[in-house]
Design a protein around this motif. Structure first.
Motif, PDB file in Angstrom:
ATOM      1  N   ALA A 105      40.510   1.687 -18.713  1.00 34.22           N
ATOM      2  CA  ALA A 105      40.831   1.653 -17.285  1.00 34.22           C
ATOM      3  C   ALA A 105      40.474   0.313 -16.645  1.00 34.22           C
ATOM      4  CB  ALA A 105      40.096   2.782 -16.567  1.00 34.22           C
ATOM      5  N   SER A 106      39.774  -0.548 -17.366  1.00 44.67           N
ATOM      6  CA  SER A 106      39.345  -1.859 -16.858  1.00 44.67           C
ATOM      7  C   SER A 106      38.662  -1.739 -15.499  1.00 44.67           C
ATOM      8  CB  SER A 106      40.537  -2.806 -16.759  1.00 44.67           C
ATOM      9  OG  SER A 106      41.092  -3.022 -18.016  1.00 44.67           O
ATOM     10  N   LEU A 107      37.703  -0.833 -15.454  1.00 42.89           N
ATOM     11  CA  LEU A 107      36.979  -0.615 -14.205  1.00 42.89           C
ATOM     12  C   LEU A 107      36.066  -1.796 -13.898  1.00 42.89           C
ATOM     13  CD1 LEU A 107      35.931   3.115 -14.582  1.00 42.89           C
ATOM     14  CD2 LEU A 107      37.772   2.194 -13.207  1.00 42.89           C
ATOM     15  N   PRO A 108      35.903  -2.106 -12.618  1.00 44.80           N
ATOM     16  CA  PRO A 108      34.912  -3.126 -12.259  1.00 44.80           C
ATOM     17  C   PRO A 108      33.502  -2.575 -12.474  1.00 44.80           C
ATOM     18  CG  PRO A 108      35.876  -2.157 -10.302  1.00 44.80           C
ATOM     19  CD  PRO A 108      36.625  -1.600 -11.469  1.00 44.80           C
ATOM     20  N   LEU A 109      32.519  -3.429 -12.294  1.00 46.56           N
ATOM     21  CA  LEU A 109      31.132  -3.045 -12.564  1.00 46.56           C
ATOM     22  C   LEU A 109      30.706  -1.832 -11.751  1.00 46.56           C
ATOM     23  CD1 LEU A 109      28.462  -3.560 -13.968  1.00 46.56           C
ATOM     24  CD2 LEU A 109      27.877  -5.122 -12.112  1.00 46.56           C
ATOM     25  N   TYR A 110      31.001  -1.815 -10.453  1.00 48.24           N
ATOM     26  CA  TYR A 110      30.582  -0.668  -9.642  1.00 48.24           C
ATOM     27  C   TYR A 110      31.310   0.612 -10.062  1.00 48.24           C
ATOM     28  CZ  TYR A 110      34.834  -1.533  -6.913  1.00 48.24           C
ATOM     29  OH  TYR A 110      36.138  -1.714  -6.520  1.00 48.24           O
ATOM     30  N   GLY A 111      32.537   0.493 -10.522  1.00 45.89           N
ATOM     31  CA  GLY A 111      33.257   1.663 -11.025  1.00 45.89           C
ATOM     32  C   GLY A 111      32.632   2.202 -12.297  1.00 45.89           C
ATOM     33  N   THR A 112      32.246   1.286 -13.187  1.00 44.64           N
ATOM     34  CA  THR A 112      31.574   1.686 -14.424  1.00 44.64           C
ATOM     35  C   THR A 112      30.247   2.360 -14.125  1.00 44.64           C
ATOM     36  OG1 THR A 112      32.594  -0.169 -15.585  1.00 44.64           O
ATOM     37  CG2 THR A 112      30.694   0.840 -16.625  1.00 44.64           C
TER      38      THR A 112
END
Length: 93
Positions: free
Chosen positions: A52-59
């Motif tokens: 999903a190539s989530l950004p850091l806060y998403g991860t």
């Protein structure tokens, strides 16, 4: 959480007070079970995060809600039931 709840409710209903070890081994078993379940979810969860190539806060949010919070909920509820099973009621006057 499930194992400690079942055993504690049975002990509370019977009116028996378990020893320290007898009250806390179901908590250790619940921790081992949830750790095993979360370990099995770890790699698929990381794959999902990478795909999903989530950004850091998403991860961080995904790992918080998928790993950390379930573990904490199980540990806290299992601990509450262990404490309830060892509780001694005193008559208040």
């Amino acid at each position: 959480m499930i194992l400690s709840r079942i055993i504690a409710r049975r002990r509370i209903a019977a009116g028996t007070q378990p020893s320290f070890v007898a009250a806390w081994w179901p908590v250790a078993a619940d921790i081992a079970i949830i750790s095993l379940v979360l370990a099995m979810l770890w790699q698929p969860l990381l794959t999902l995060v990478y795909v999903a190539s989530l950004p850091l806060y998403g991860t961080i949010l995904v790992l918080l809600f998928a790993i950390y919070l379930p573990f904490q909920i199980v540990v806290i509820i299992a601990t509450i039931w262990a404490i309830k099973s060892r509780w001694i009621e005193e008559d208040s006057k």
